[in-house]
Enzyme design. Structure first.
Site, PDB file in Angstrom:
ATOM      1  N   ASP B  24       2.002  54.388   9.758  1.00  0.00           N
ATOM      2  CA  ASP B  24       1.491  53.578   8.659  1.00  0.00           C
ATOM      3  C   ASP B  24       0.871  54.526   7.634  1.00  0.00           C
ATOM      4  OD1 ASP B  24       0.656  51.224   7.284  1.00  0.00           O
ATOM      5  OD2 ASP B  24      -1.340  51.437   8.168  1.00  0.00           O
ATOM      6  N   ASP B  26      -1.633  53.471   4.400  1.00  0.00           N
ATOM      7  CA  ASP B  26      -3.021  53.137   4.042  1.00  0.00           C
ATOM      8  C   ASP B  26      -3.880  53.092   5.304  1.00  0.00           C
ATOM      9  OD1 ASP B  26      -2.681  52.594   1.167  1.00  0.00           O
ATOM     10  OD2 ASP B  26      -1.547  50.830   1.782  1.00  0.00           O
ATOM     11  N   ASP B 247      -3.508  51.629  11.795  1.00  0.00           N
ATOM     12  CA  ASP B 247      -4.955  51.357  11.761  1.00  0.00           C
ATOM     13  C   ASP B 247      -5.253  49.873  11.927  1.00  0.00           C
ATOM     14  OD1 ASP B 247      -3.895  50.702   9.166  1.00  0.00           O
ATOM     15  OD2 ASP B 247      -5.974  50.546   8.481  1.00  0.00           O
TER      16      ASP B 247
END
Lengths: 310, 310
Positions: B24, B26, B247
């Site tokens: 991922d 961001d 995250d």
């Protein structure tokens, strides 16, 4: 079961069965800026024979004074203190909780006007657009300020809805003590524009809910607050002597049924007889509560029964 | 149960357990325009040792080329064909159904860029505000035109969301044959701005659903389409030889678990260990599917285990 309000029903004491009338506005009295044919003659005749006619609308886009003016222009007899739009209910609600802080409004001038009349401070309404910058987040982080005196958020219809307004709305609602009020949760406006669907306040409410997890206090029909406002100003109203006229089963008729009023559906707005039938045949109690006592194609048909329209 | 990816786990063949990495962006590689310390050293070292690193993001605001440029600026080795933002997935999806009409985009230039690259016609993106008129409905009725060649609506993040755009979106969706695509359904962006909540694409999706009753085809995590895009371009990828680093439990980890990848949570973005514990202790199968195999405070900790960061 729903009955057509025909000559038999009418002559069987219909008019004597009520002293007061709650009438919805959009789809019953007018559509946009045009009166529905025969509506004004009927409403005015009811008032002439001594019925108390109270105008109730979920539409928050105008203040009581602005609706009064609209009634005048379109020929409906009215007085400001018999008009209950949800814009007015916002001010009544905030007064009822002795609210002392500022209000943030995702909504239009109708709500602003009522807050102003009630002496409740609020942040300005109107366009609050996102500038054209490559770095929207930086702009939000730097330029978007909250007012620490805000203690309530009102969401109504706002044709100038924008990303900065959404950010402010959900950010104020981070504080669990921030009061959260919705004028109504209608998802769509009725329209005769065949190609377009016209989103209503309910769309904004759902967006805000998704982000904030907050559920608002809803003032408009079918919630009872609007009816409580009326009863507060007219404490002698006896629901067994009242009738509500509306065009939408899920708001007008449901409110009427749940407050013990008689209910009359007119077919000049949102709901039709197919919807009535689906509700009648449903096993869901809530749907059963949307079945009106009577229906008529239009308010003009009541006027014809009353002999005030040819 | 989740394990910390400590020296014992690491030296027990961790690096040999996978050939490819989905990472991922961001909250894992960067936050906004700043690289997370140690992330680039770690990602670059994984590539130097022969791992295939694929960048996956629900963020539709940039095209593949723009993300590639961002990687270059921030120091991450990448190539355009290893970057899979949902903006790109939109174009892949429309190609996969052999779409021949025009696309209406409630979204930004990232989606427009990918549609352009794919040769799929679309209506312009950018501001489409409501003018300041007293009669918004009349303006909508008169000025708001639909393009009869539109056959698909894409909803992504759009900082210029406006009432005219909402009307167009739900009006195109009146046609049940109009394809309806959502880049993702994330309700919020992660932010370190304490006072602000930053609404995401999920807010728009819920508003559109309330009005139109339509449920979109969701391309982004945790939906599998993004993963299918990757497999289509890299058919030899074997999930048992892959790991996803993310995250957010509800998107990255859930996608990884449901596609058979190993899963590593880093704590530099949205989810924390409390959330992991709540998911672990939940009886809900979906929550159980959000529990990662491993966690680390940051990608830098993996770099330290690998010996590429002091």
């Amino acid at each position: 079961m729903t009955k057509k309000l025909d000559a038999t029903v009418f002559h069987n004491g219909f008019l004597n069965s009520f002293d007061f009338v709650l009438t919805d506005c959009d789809g019953v009295l007018w559509n946009r800026n045009e009166a529905i044919p025969g509506a004004k003659e009927t409403i005015n005749a009811l008032q002439d024979m001594g019925k108390t006619v109270i105008f109730v609308t979920n539409n928050s886009s105008k203040s009581r004074y602005e609706y009064h003016r609209k009634c005048e222009v379109l020929g409906f007899k009215s007085s400001v203190d018999r008009i209950f739009p949800t814009s007015y209910c916002v001010a009544v609600y905030l007064k009822s909780i002795d609210f002392k802080k500022k209000v943030y409004v995702l909504g239009s001038s109708g709500i602003a006007g009522e807050l102003h009349s009630a002496g409740i401070p609020f942040l300005p309404v109107g366009p609050d657009p996102m500038p054209e910058t490559e770095y929207w987040y930086n702009w939000v982080a730097k330029e978007l300020k909250l007012d620490s005196e805000v203690g309530a958020v009102v969401v109504g219809f706002d044709q100038h809805v924008s990303y900065p307004k959404l950010v402010k709305t959900v950010s104020y609602l981070k504080d669990p003590n921030c009061v959260y009020i919705a004028t109504n949760i209608d998802e769509q406006f009725q329209t005769d524009l065949k190609h377009l669907v016209i989103p209503g306040t309910g769309a904004f409410i759902r967006a805000v809910e998704a982000v904030s997890g907050r559920t608002p206090i809803v003032l408009g029909k079918p919630a009872k607050f609007l009816y409580d406002c009326i009863k507060y100003q007219y404490p002698d109203l006896d629901p067994s002597k009242g009738i509500i006229i509306g065009d939408r089963l899920s708001t007008d008729i449901l409110l009427g049924r749940s407050t013990g009023l008689r209910t009359l559906l007119v077919l000049t707005g949102v709901s039709d007889l197919n919807e009535v039938e689906r509700c009648s045949n449903s096993n869901c109690e809530n749907k059963q509560m949307m079945v009106p006592d009577y229906y008529l194609p239009s308010l003009a048909d009541l006027g014809r029964l009353m002999g005030v329209i040819q």
